[in-house]
Enzyme design. Structure first.
Site, PDB file in Angstrom:
ATOM      1  N   TYR A   1      -9.228 -10.689   9.915  1.00  0.00           N
ATOM      2  CA  TYR A   1      -9.510 -11.220   8.578  1.00  0.00           C
ATOM      3  C   TYR A   1      -9.647 -12.745   8.606  1.00  0.00           C
ATOM      4  CZ  TYR A   1      -8.388  -6.544   6.910  1.00  0.00           C
ATOM      5  OH  TYR A   1      -8.403  -5.189   6.700  1.00  0.00           O
ATOM      6  N   GLN A  44       0.812  -1.217   0.000  1.00  0.00           N
ATOM      7  CA  GLN A  44       0.000   0.000   0.000  1.00  0.00           C
ATOM      8  C   GLN A  44       0.845   1.268   0.000  1.00  0.00           C
ATOM      9  OE1 GLN A  44      -2.549  -0.476   3.444  1.00  0.00           O
ATOM     10  NE2 GLN A  44      -3.657  -2.201   2.549  1.00  0.00           N
ATOM     11  N   TYR A  74      -9.268   6.999  20.340  1.00  0.00           N
ATOM     12  CA  TYR A  74     -10.342   6.427  19.534  1.00  0.00           C
ATOM     13  C   TYR A  74     -10.329   4.896  19.505  1.00  0.00           C
ATOM     14  CZ  TYR A  74     -11.638  11.132  18.770  1.00  0.00           C
ATOM     15  OH  TYR A  74     -12.063  12.424  19.016  1.00  0.00           O
ATOM     16  N   GLU A  87     -15.127   3.252  10.223  1.00  0.00           N
ATOM     17  CA  GLU A  87     -15.761   4.253  11.068  1.00  0.00           C
ATOM     18  C   GLU A  87     -15.397   5.675  10.674  1.00  0.00           C
ATOM     19  OE1 GLU A  87     -14.029   2.616  14.690  1.00  0.00           O
ATOM     20  OE2 GLU A  87     -12.918   4.484  14.998  1.00  0.00           O
ATOM     21  N   HIS A 134      -0.844  -0.009   5.649  1.00  0.00           N
ATOM     22  CA  HIS A 134      -1.371   0.927   6.655  1.00  0.00           C
ATOM     23  C   HIS A 134      -0.476   2.160   6.831  1.00  0.00           C
ATOM     24  CE1 HIS A 134      -4.131  -2.255   8.757  1.00  0.00           C
ATOM     25  NE2 HIS A 134      -4.194  -2.316   7.429  1.00  0.00           N
TER      26      HIS A 134
END
Length: 397
Positions: free
Chosen positions: A285, A108, A274, A264, A171
């Site tokens: 997963y 990513q 959070y 979210e 990430h």
């Protein structure tokens, strides 16, 4: 060597040579400039409020990640492998701009967000986020500023780097937004080191707030603490790929990927936790419980402002407001990768009152979304042959 073996060796060498040439040609084609299409492809797509016209402004982009709308009607688009392109209003695609920072383009990681500085009209400054390579195969999210020229960037300066750098392909975050008060916010992923999101001496899994030059604001919540990074605004985040300031109120909104379920929206406030990975609405997963999770709520940790039990995989966020004649006025748009849609949330003030999934018949992974001053929506599809789309709202009834 027999003649048969010699012929076989020559044939093999020829095939290898041709394959190498083909790879070279493919690589050259991937970075070449592209002229404007003779005729832009269009699609008529149904929606709850009426038919949409979707125009393919440009195509042939390799996993485009972010689009910035230029004042002249053109665009800046990042491609994850490390290229920054100009796209004209007519869809012509430039060759890659020179002097883009080196990126770690694996998984990513790569060249990620691009936004125009608040003073872009005078300064021509832009902000870029990217996965920055580190020692021994490690990487971390970084942000640089630069001056935009016709075919190159100048005055490139890194103003932020995530520490510590970690090994792993996923990430990174990372979105950039300005609060209009001299600050820039930068989202971070936790690099799949889940408990790092709870550790204040690390920048993974944190929303960062800086001054526009990269210095730390004196009123950040952890300034002066020896056990915490002063850049941190909020923490306990998983992988934030959506960030925007509501132009109606100045409120900062962010959205992040849950694991399997539990995507979210949060309205992040200074010093608040959070919850990830201690509280979550998702599972691993593998189908098993997140090992660190204690449930979907816990005292001292903020509940999501809005949550999806089934993950659409959110990336990109833009408010649509100030267009009283539009059927979409007072909406929030989010790209959805796994769901293959553009999500529209209807707003009543800050309250989310309805949800609509747009573009589903096209089946494209939507990576980014922006709204132009004239009320059109622009989106990027995350594909080898990625597209820049212009979406015109339905006529108000």
């Amino acid at each position: 060597m027999t003649s048969f073996l010699r012929r076989g060796a020559l044939a093999a060498a020829l095939l290898l040579s041709l394959a190498a040439c083909q790879r070279g040609n493919n690589a050259a084609a991937a970075v070449a400039a592209k002229p404007a299409p003779a005729k832009a492809a269009t699609h008529q797509v149904p929606s709850e409020l009426g038919e949409l016209t979707v125009t393919e402004v440009a195509s042939g982009l390799e996993h485009p990640w972010a689009v910035a709308l230029l004042p002249d009607g053109g665009f800046l688009v990042t491609e994850r492998p490390g290229r920054l392109r100009r796209i004209g209003a007519d869809g012509a695609i430039s060759a890659p701009l020179k002097n883009v920072p080196e990126v770690w383009a694996q998984g990513q990681g790569g060249l990620l967000d691009v936004v125009l500085a608040p003073d872009f009209a005078g300064s021509r400054r832009i902000y870029l986020s990217y996965a920055e390579p580190g020692p021994d195969g490690s990487a971390g999210t970084a942000v640089a500023t630069a001056t935009l020229g016709d075919d190159a960037l100048t005055d490139v300066k890194r103003i932020y780097q995530q520490q510590p750098k970690l090994v792993g392909p996923n990430h990174f975050g990372s979105r950039i937004a300005f609060d209009g008060k001299g600050h820039v916010f930068i989202t971070q992923g936790e690099r799949q080191q889940r408990m790092a999101a709870q550790q204040l001496d690390k920048l993974q899994g944190k929303l960062v707030r800086l001054n526009l030059d990269g210095s730390v604001p004196a009123d950040n919540p952890y300034v002066g603490r020896s056990d915490a990074r002063p850049e941190i605004w909020s923490y306990g985040h998983r992988n934030m790929q959506s960030l925007a300031v509501d132009p109606r109120t100045g409120t900062l909104w962010e959205a992040e990927h849950g694991p399997r379920g539990g995507d979210e929206i949060n309205l992040p406030q200074a010093g608040k936790n959070y919850g990830w990975p201690i509280v979550t609405h998702g599972i691993d997963y593998s189908g098993l419980k997140i090992s660190e999770a204690e449930g979907s709520e816990k005292p001292g940790m903020e509940a999501p402002y809005h949550v999806w039990e089934k993950s659409p995989a959110l990336s990109g966020m833009a408010f649509y407001s100030g267009h009283a004649g539009s059927a979409w006025n007072d909406s929030l748009f989010l790209g959805a990768l796994a769901d293959g849609s553009l999500i529209r949330l209807a707003l009543d003030g800050d309250k989310i009152v309805a949800e609509e999934r747009l573009l589903k018949p096209l089946g494209w992974r939507i990576r980014d979304v922006r709204v132009s001053a004239d009320g059109k929506v622009y989106a990027l599809t995350d594909e080898n042959d990625g597209k820049l789309l212009r979406i015109e709202p339905p006529k108000a009834k």
